[in-house]
Design a protein around this motif. Sequence first.
Motif, mmCIF file in Angstrom:
data_model
loop_
_atom_site.group_PDB
_atom_site.id
_atom_site.type_symbol
_atom_site.label_atom_id
_atom_site.label_comp_id
_atom_site.label_asym_id
_atom_site.label_seq_id
_atom_site.Cartn_x
_atom_site.Cartn_y
_atom_site.Cartn_z
ATOM 1 N N PRO A 87 14.191 26.591 -14.560
ATOM 2 C CA PRO A 87 14.938 26.909 -12.930
ATOM 3 C C PRO A 87 14.109 26.568 -12.073
ATOM 4 N N MET A 88 12.664 26.253 -11.608
ATOM 5 C CA MET A 88 11.448 26.583 -10.936
ATOM 6 C C MET A 88 11.132 24.953 -10.454
ATOM 7 N N ALA A 89 11.142 25.068 -9.374
ATOM 8 C CA ALA A 89 10.897 23.541 -8.305
ATOM 9 C C ALA A 89 8.939 23.893 -8.110
ATOM 10 N N LEU A 90 8.241 23.251 -8.923
ATOM 11 C CA LEU A 90 6.801 22.820 -8.747
ATOM 12 C C LEU A 90 6.392 22.300 -7.278
ATOM 13 N N LEU A 91 5.515 22.575 -6.869
ATOM 14 C CA LEU A 91 5.176 21.923 -5.461
ATOM 15 C C LEU A 91 6.341 22.145 -4.474
ATOM 16 N N LYS A 92 7.252 23.058 -4.311
ATOM 17 C CA LYS A 92 8.736 22.933 -3.207
ATOM 18 C C LYS A 92 8.990 24.580 -2.664
ATOM 19 N N GLU A 93 9.340 24.215 -1.957
ATOM 20 C CA GLU A 93 9.535 26.437 -1.351
ATOM 21 C C GLU A 93 10.837 26.171 -1.768
ATOM 22 N N THR A 94 10.829 27.425 -2.910
ATOM 23 C CA THR A 94 12.169 27.999 -2.397
ATOM 24 C C THR A 94 13.004 29.461 -2.981
ATOM 25 N N ARG A 95 13.819 30.069 -2.787
ATOM 26 C CA ARG A 95 13.946 30.990 -2.610
ATOM 27 C C ARG A 95 13.932 31.294 -4.513
ATOM 28 N N ARG A 96 14.435 30.447 -4.753
ATOM 29 C CA ARG A 96 14.327 31.063 -6.257
ATOM 30 C C ARG A 96 12.934 31.294 -6.834
ATOM 31 N N ASN A 97 11.971 30.850 -6.283
ATOM 32 C CA ASN A 97 10.267 30.488 -6.733
ATOM 33 C C ASN A 97 10.220 32.055 -5.953
ATOM 34 N N HIS A 98 11.024 32.404 -5.178
ATOM 35 C CA HIS A 98 10.284 33.929 -4.419
ATOM 36 C C HIS A 98 10.967 35.160 -5.073
ATOM 37 N N LEU A 99 11.872 34.842 -5.860
ATOM 38 C CA LEU A 99 12.555 35.535 -6.927
ATOM 39 C C LEU A 99 11.741 35.956 -8.067
ATOM 40 N N GLY A 100 11.183 34.602 -8.868
ATOM 41 C CA GLY A 100 10.697 34.696 -9.677
ATOM 42 C C GLY A 100 9.280 35.293 -9.888
ATOM 43 N N LYS A 101 8.761 35.608 -8.105
ATOM 44 C CA LYS A 101 7.562 36.282 -8.181
ATOM 45 C C LYS A 101 8.196 37.454 -8.251
ATOM 46 N N LEU A 102 8.989 37.564 -7.243
ATOM 47 C CA LEU A 102 9.391 39.613 -7.283
ATOM 48 C C LEU A 102 9.844 40.175 -8.822
ATOM 49 N N ALA A 103 10.200 39.055 -9.636
ATOM 50 C CA ALA A 103 11.043 39.548 -11.055
ATOM 51 C C ALA A 103 9.321 39.634 -11.460
ATOM 52 N N PHE A 104 8.340 39.364 -11.491
ATOM 53 C CA PHE A 104 7.635 39.017 -12.432
ATOM 54 C C PHE A 104 6.644 40.671 -12.836
ATOM 55 N N ARG A 105 7.171 41.632 -11.895
ATOM 56 C CA ARG A 105 6.715 42.485 -12.396
ATOM 57 C C ARG A 105 7.081 43.640 -13.396
ATOM 58 N N TRP A 106 8.434 43.658 -13.495
ATOM 59 C CA TRP A 106 9.166 44.114 -15.272
ATOM 60 C C TRP A 106 8.814 43.019 -15.664
ATOM 61 N N ILE A 107 8.405 42.337 -15.858
ATOM 62 C CA ILE A 107 7.691 40.708 -16.563
ATOM 63 C C ILE A 107 7.158 41.321 -17.449
ATOM 64 N N TYR A 108 5.735 42.034 -16.053
ATOM 65 C CA TYR A 108 4.341 41.732 -16.450
ATOM 66 C C TYR A 108 4.853 43.564 -17.234
ATOM 67 N N TRP A 109 5.055 44.596 -16.822
ATOM 68 C CA TRP A 109 5.205 46.134 -17.853
ATOM 69 C C TRP A 109 5.576 46.024 -19.000
#
Length: 418
Positions: free
Chosen positions: A366-388
């Motif tokens: 669901p992520m776009a490469l080299l393109k600005e999207t809201r989904r990519n931003h939410l993916g970055k924020l969600a990664f904190r939970w995935i990390y821990w």
Amino acid sequence: MKRQLLVLGAGTAGTMIVNKLRRKLDATEWDITVVDRDDAHPYQPGYLFLPFGTYSADQIHRSRRSLLPTGVDFVVGEVDRVDGATDTVTLTDGQTLRYDYLVIASGTSPRPDQTHGMLGAEWRRSIFDFYTFEGAQALAAALQDFDHGRLVVHITEMPIKCPVAPLEFTFLAEAWLREKGLRDRVELVYVTPLPGAFTKPVASEHLGSMLEERKILVESDFLVERIDVERKVLVSYDEREVPFDLLVTVPLNMGADFVERSGLGDELNYVPVDQHTLQSKAFTNIFAVGDSSDIPTSKAGSVAHFSVEIFVDNFLQLVAGEPMTGSFDGHANCFIESGDGKGLLIDFNYDTEPLTGTYPLPVAGPMALLKETRRNHLGKLAFRWIYWNVLLPGRPLPLPAHMSMIGKKAAATHQKEM
């Protein structure tokens, strides 16, 4: 006698390794010991957000010990040196630890002491870093009082931990200033030792155009020689000058000092390894994983993740007396915050630069490469939970360790000169 696996560093790579190997190595045959200088494991991507109030300080750290599995010994101490000839590690308190296999996962750290004028009277007054918890907190306070002038974001030299972070900070600062109604009162400058915005040509062109669109000046090929603190000016080796009112710098990054004392490192204290197996070029029973090695790819958490996947399988083959068959390809992917609740994603390896398309699946993403999207931003924020909860515990992620061309719109490759 049990065989001894010793891991130096309980950061991202070290924690993943012991969580995975403790489940796979027979506890009646193997002891696993981890050494780190403290018991505070930071979520380092969170440092980027602290200056802008997205994360709070209590969301950044957890106990290292709490992230390690039962049956792993955790030693808090500073490493003095490694003796590869005797298979021992000596700590600064005099304690000696024996190993059959050693994993160096001690990471990389900013070294402001390596640039003349960076440390001193203006350090964390008008000169700030955000690659440390203390630096990010100090910068957060400084930004609250900054309402006009010249804001310079500066990279001392490559390689650095998370090479897209300075770009992310620049984009976030520009959006934050607009939100505060201060953008017209602040001149933004991005200073880099690279010829462009990034290390890979396609991404560099794309990210460079984003800086231009936001009216952010770029000073490229700038190798800083010193900081003139009295005049508040960056001075390059070719005598160019960049003045600043507020400087956000990424100091020179270096590996751990014990690597140098042990004779295991290069000029930046990174351990020379085979870039595909991560095995030390000096000793066959020593590996360097994560940011501590000299492999020619990003010093990013994704590299630690993908390389650990390869390392674990190889290590199990090695200790079973079999040849290592896994080969790490330098796979990295990074979310890039671009401000205004959007972000980009890049995916690349040793030989293939970031390309456009979708990740990890074609069309569906669901992520776009080299393109600005809201989904990519939410993916970055969600990664904190995935990390821990997924990455550090060594649980499987449905992402291939090797880079795939699936979903990418171009098949062009950037072949590095060997």
